[in-house]
Scaffold this motif. Structure first.
Motif, PDB file in Angstrom:
ATOM      1  N   ALA A 143       1.272  -1.196   0.369  1.00 58.50           N
ATOM      2  CA  ALA A 143      -0.175  -0.295   0.346  1.00 58.50           C
ATOM      3  C   ALA A 143       0.785   0.853   0.554  1.00 58.50           C
ATOM      4  O   ALA A 143       0.502   2.312  -0.515  1.00 58.50           O
ATOM      5  N   LEU A 144       2.044   1.470   1.045  1.00 61.70           N
ATOM      6  CA  LEU A 144       2.555   2.791   1.103  1.00 61.70           C
ATOM      7  C   LEU A 144       3.645   2.252  -0.265  1.00 61.70           C
ATOM      8  O   LEU A 144       3.915   3.774  -1.241  1.00 61.70           O
ATOM      9  N   LEU A 145       3.923   1.588  -1.219  1.00 61.84           N
ATOM     10  CA  LEU A 145       4.759   1.732  -1.716  1.00 61.84           C
ATOM     11  C   LEU A 145       3.307   1.887  -3.748  1.00 61.84           C
ATOM     12  O   LEU A 145       4.374   3.338  -4.168  1.00 61.84           O
ATOM     13  N   MET A 146       2.860   2.019  -2.994  1.00 63.20           N
ATOM     14  CA  MET A 146       1.619   2.239  -4.001  1.00 63.20           C
ATOM     15  C   MET A 146       1.314   3.828  -4.147  1.00 63.20           C
ATOM     16  O   MET A 146       1.128   3.778  -5.008  1.00 63.20           O
ATOM     17  N   VAL A 147       1.349   4.107  -3.366  1.00 60.80           N
ATOM     18  CA  VAL A 147       1.192   5.557  -3.297  1.00 60.80           C
ATOM     19  C   VAL A 147       2.273   6.740  -3.333  1.00 60.80           C
ATOM     20  O   VAL A 147       2.228   7.482  -4.019  1.00 60.80           O
ATOM     21  N   VAL A 148       3.462   6.426  -3.053  1.00 60.17           N
ATOM     22  CA  VAL A 148       4.584   6.754  -3.141  1.00 60.17           C
ATOM     23  C   VAL A 148       5.024   7.116  -4.224  1.00 60.17           C
ATOM     24  O   VAL A 148       5.872   7.703  -4.433  1.00 60.17           O
TER      25      VAL A 148
ATOM     26  N   LYS B   2      16.846  13.670  -7.317  1.00 60.53           N
ATOM     27  CA  LYS B   2      16.271  14.441  -5.405  1.00 60.53           C
ATOM     28  C   LYS B   2      15.383  13.850  -5.799  1.00 60.53           C
ATOM     29  O   LYS B   2      15.084  13.344  -4.888  1.00 60.53           O
ATOM     30  N   LYS B   3      13.930  13.956  -6.564  1.00 60.55           N
ATOM     31  CA  LYS B   3      12.652  12.988  -7.090  1.00 60.55           C
ATOM     32  C   LYS B   3      12.815  11.616  -5.911  1.00 60.55           C
ATOM     33  O   LYS B   3      11.738  11.142  -5.787  1.00 60.55           O
ATOM     34  N   ASN B   4      14.383  10.898  -6.160  1.00 56.86           N
ATOM     35  CA  ASN B   4      13.921   9.817  -6.064  1.00 56.86           C
ATOM     36  C   ASN B   4      14.369   9.526  -4.514  1.00 56.86           C
ATOM     37  O   ASN B   4      14.183   8.477  -4.012  1.00 56.86           O
ATOM     38  N   ILE B   5      14.741  10.451  -3.918  1.00 54.17           N
ATOM     39  CA  ILE B   5      16.062   9.797  -2.494  1.00 54.17           C
ATOM     40  C   ILE B   5      14.574   9.283  -1.434  1.00 54.17           C
ATOM     41  O   ILE B   5      15.153   8.878  -1.104  1.00 54.17           O
ATOM     42  N   GLY B   6      13.792   9.975  -1.074  1.00 50.47           N
ATOM     43  CA  GLY B   6      12.892   9.499  -0.518  1.00 50.47           C
ATOM     44  C   GLY B   6      12.507   7.901  -0.838  1.00 50.47           C
ATOM     45  O   GLY B   6      11.747   7.077   0.257  1.00 50.47           O
ATOM     46  N   MET B   7      12.005   7.892  -2.197  1.00 49.06           N
ATOM     47  CA  MET B   7      11.661   6.282  -2.954  1.00 49.06           C
ATOM     48  C   MET B   7      12.716   5.523  -1.856  1.00 49.06           C
ATOM     49  O   MET B   7      12.675   4.851  -1.603  1.00 49.06           O
ATOM     50  N   LEU B   8      13.715   6.224  -2.434  1.00 47.33           N
ATOM     51  CA  LEU B   8      15.109   5.094  -2.227  1.00 47.33           C
ATOM     52  C   LEU B   8      15.221   4.467  -0.548  1.00 47.33           C
ATOM     53  O   LEU B   8      15.031   3.331  -0.601  1.00 47.33           O
ATOM     54  N   LEU B   9      15.107   6.074  -0.033  1.00 52.06           N
ATOM     55  CA  LEU B   9      14.801   5.426   1.598  1.00 52.06           C
ATOM     56  C   LEU B   9      14.378   4.499   1.758  1.00 52.06           C
ATOM     57  O   LEU B   9      13.742   3.979   3.343  1.00 52.06           O
ATOM     58  N   ILE B  10      12.884   5.137   1.307  1.00 47.80           N
ATOM     59  CA  ILE B  10      11.373   3.705   1.327  1.00 47.80           C
ATOM     60  C   ILE B  10      12.273   2.310   1.217  1.00 47.80           C
ATOM     61  O   ILE B  10      11.801   1.723   2.330  1.00 47.80           O
ATOM     62  N   VAL B  11      12.311   2.952  -0.045  1.00 44.80           N
ATOM     63  CA  VAL B  11      12.362   1.011  -0.455  1.00 44.80           C
ATOM     64  C   VAL B  11      13.626   0.420   0.965  1.00 44.80           C
ATOM     65  O   VAL B  11      13.470  -0.872   1.326  1.00 44.80           O
ATOM     66  N   ALA B  12      14.822   1.678   1.657  1.00 41.21           N
ATOM     67  CA  ALA B  12      15.834   1.011   2.067  1.00 41.21           C
ATOM     68  C   ALA B  12      15.125   0.141   3.013  1.00 41.21           C
ATOM     69  O   ALA B  12      15.741  -0.746   4.270  1.00 41.21           O
ATOM     70  N   LEU B  13      14.299   1.304   3.987  1.00 36.58           N
ATOM     71  CA  LEU B  13      13.492   0.724   5.101  1.00 36.58           C
ATOM     72  C   LEU B  13      12.799  -0.318   5.256  1.00 36.58           C
ATOM     73  O   LEU B  13      13.065  -1.281   6.315  1.00 36.58           O
ATOM     74  N   LEU B  14      12.208  -0.360   3.984  1.00 38.19           N
ATOM     75  CA  LEU B  14      10.815  -1.647   4.092  1.00 38.19           C
ATOM     76  C   LEU B  14      11.888  -3.092   3.996  1.00 38.19           C
ATOM     77  O   LEU B  14      11.146  -3.886   4.510  1.00 38.19           O
ATOM     78  N   VAL B  15      12.946  -3.237   3.175  1.00 39.06           N
ATOM     79  CA  VAL B  15      13.856  -4.151   3.205  1.00 39.06           C
ATOM     80  C   VAL B  15      14.157  -4.348   4.795  1.00 39.06           C
ATOM     81  O   VAL B  15      14.752  -5.701   5.111  1.00 39.06           O
ATOM     82  N   ILE B  16      14.662  -3.120   5.246  1.00 36.29           N
ATOM     83  CA  ILE B  16      15.537  -3.076   6.678  1.00 36.29           C
ATOM     84  C   ILE B  16      13.895  -4.144   7.460  1.00 36.29           C
ATOM     85  O   ILE B  16      14.829  -4.973   8.760  1.00 36.29           O
TER      86      ILE B  16
END
Lengths: 198, 193
Positions: A143-148, B2-16
């Motif tokens: 859900a999170l990935l979908m929104v972001v 810059k656009k992707n930094i937040g996305m990268l952070l989220i993916v990294a955190l999800l992996v963690i």
């Protein structure tokens, strides 16, 4: 999630949702700051501050009699669940007045990160049935990935729907799950404000 | 970029998050295997016990309450027990009492629990003080008196209020330091069996 973990700092114990929420707020703030403008993360931290202050001091309203008897009650206690509702109300009033300054994408990210982040951290810190934990973890992440990936009205509504499924699976009654109820309200509000702008 | 930094952070955190979860589950499985491979309670000897931990059955006790009745902890098996340690000179303990009373009145039957609020009598200045305090707050749950302070020592209660929440099998589910309000008490009690 059933709350199975309690932490202690010095002479005080606190339940796992506090830890989960604080971590969520910090991480969301950092991510908003790195993805959007300073304004977005500043607005978010303003809301967080309002939320915490109103929640803490709402004990004056929720336990008025006891506060009169023992003023120290303010120090020891918080507004409890009713306090969370009051705190959220305060945040919504604050948000309503600033609605024109919001970026829709940042708002969508903020809602998604706060709710999914909280659910995921709750899975990590508590110990519940494995299938509940796994589905919560999986659906929250999707859900999170979908929104972001694509912050639109449609994905945000989808997000709300997915979290409804998670809420149904929890061992706690739906009406007791404030995080889910607040997600709905926040989503509906942000979607409505976005439509007004158009 | 810059656009992707937040996305990268989220993916990294999800992996963690996923990695942490997997690690937790593996550790849990291993613990289960060890417990199964050894005979029941012999396992306890391998743990260096420091204080009472989750899953422990705390030492049993029989004490006389302020009302002159005898209570024994093991008699409450089948019920959840909120075992609280307090004294009347301790402000947070006093602040907590009305919350416990309210919760007790409203939900004790429905949620199958009993409150035992052990008074650290050896640290009180006079018996009457405790009685007066209980009366003025309308406390109806049993208040056993730890007259020589030995129970507090056994339970390693240093800071008060201290509270243990026991499940229906009489094992410790939660140890809490500091005062709790009604909401928090209910959250903890509801989450256990």
């Amino acid at each position: 999630m059933n709350i199975t973990a309690i932490y202690s700092i010095g002479k005080m114990s606190f339940p796992s949702p506090w830890l989960a929420l604080v971590l969520t707020f910090i991480l969301t703030g950092i991510i908003l700051r790195s993805q959007f403008s300073k304004t977005a993360s500043a607005q978010y931290s303003d809301f967080v501050l309002t939320f915490i202050l109103v929640w803490k001091f709402s004990v004056i309203l929720t336990d008025f009699k006891m506060v009169l008897q023992q003023p120290l009650t303010i120090l020891y206690f918080n507004g409890g669940k009713l306090g969370v509702v009051l705190a959220s109300l305060a945040v919504f009033v604050q948000a309503y007045r600033k609605r024109a300054t919001f970026s829709f994408a940042a708002s969508a990210w903020a809602i998604a990160l706060t709710q999914s982040g909280y659910q995921i951290i709750m899975v990590l810190v508590n110990d519940n049935a494995q299938w509940i934990e796994l589905t919560t973890l999986f659906i929250s992440s999707i859900a999170l990935l979908m929104v972001v990936r694509k912050p639109t009205i449609a994905t945000l509504q989808g997000f709300m729907g997915l979290h409804f499924i998670i809420a149904l699976l929890q061992p706690v009654a739906l009406t007791q799950q404030l995080s889910w109820l607040l997600t709905i309200v926040a989503t509906l509000a942000v979607v409505k404000w976005q439509k007004e702008l158009k | 970029m810059k656009k992707n930094i937040g996305m990268l952070l989220i993916v990294a955190l999800l992996v963690i998050a996923v990695a942490t979860y997997t690690k937790q589950q593996m550790a849990k499985d291993r613990e289960l295997e060890i417990n199964e491979s050894l005979l029941g309670k012999a396992m306890d000897l391998n743990y260096k016990q420091t204080g009472l931990r989750k899953g422990d059955t705390p030492p049993d006790f029989t004490l006389t309450t302020v009302d002159g009745e005898e209570v024994t902890l093991s008699d409450y098996k089948g019920k959840k027990v909120i075992l609280n340690f307090w004294a009347s000179w301790c402000p947070p303990c006093k602040a907590e009492m009305p919350h416990m009373q309210k919760y007790y009145e409203k939900k004790a039957k429905e949620q199958n629990f009993e409150i035992l609020a052990v008074n650290l009598t050896s640290e009180e200045k006079g018996d009457r003080l405790v009685e007066k305090f209980l009366q003025s707050y309308g406390i109806t749950f049993p208040v056993p008196m730890d007259e020589d302070g030995s129970l507090a020592k056994t339970y390693q209660v240093i800071t008060i209020p201290s509270t243990f929440i026991l499940n229906t099998d009489g094992q410790i589910e939660h140890s809490i330091i500091g005062p709790m309000n009604e909401d928090l008490l209910e959250t903890y009690v509801e989450g256990i069996n």
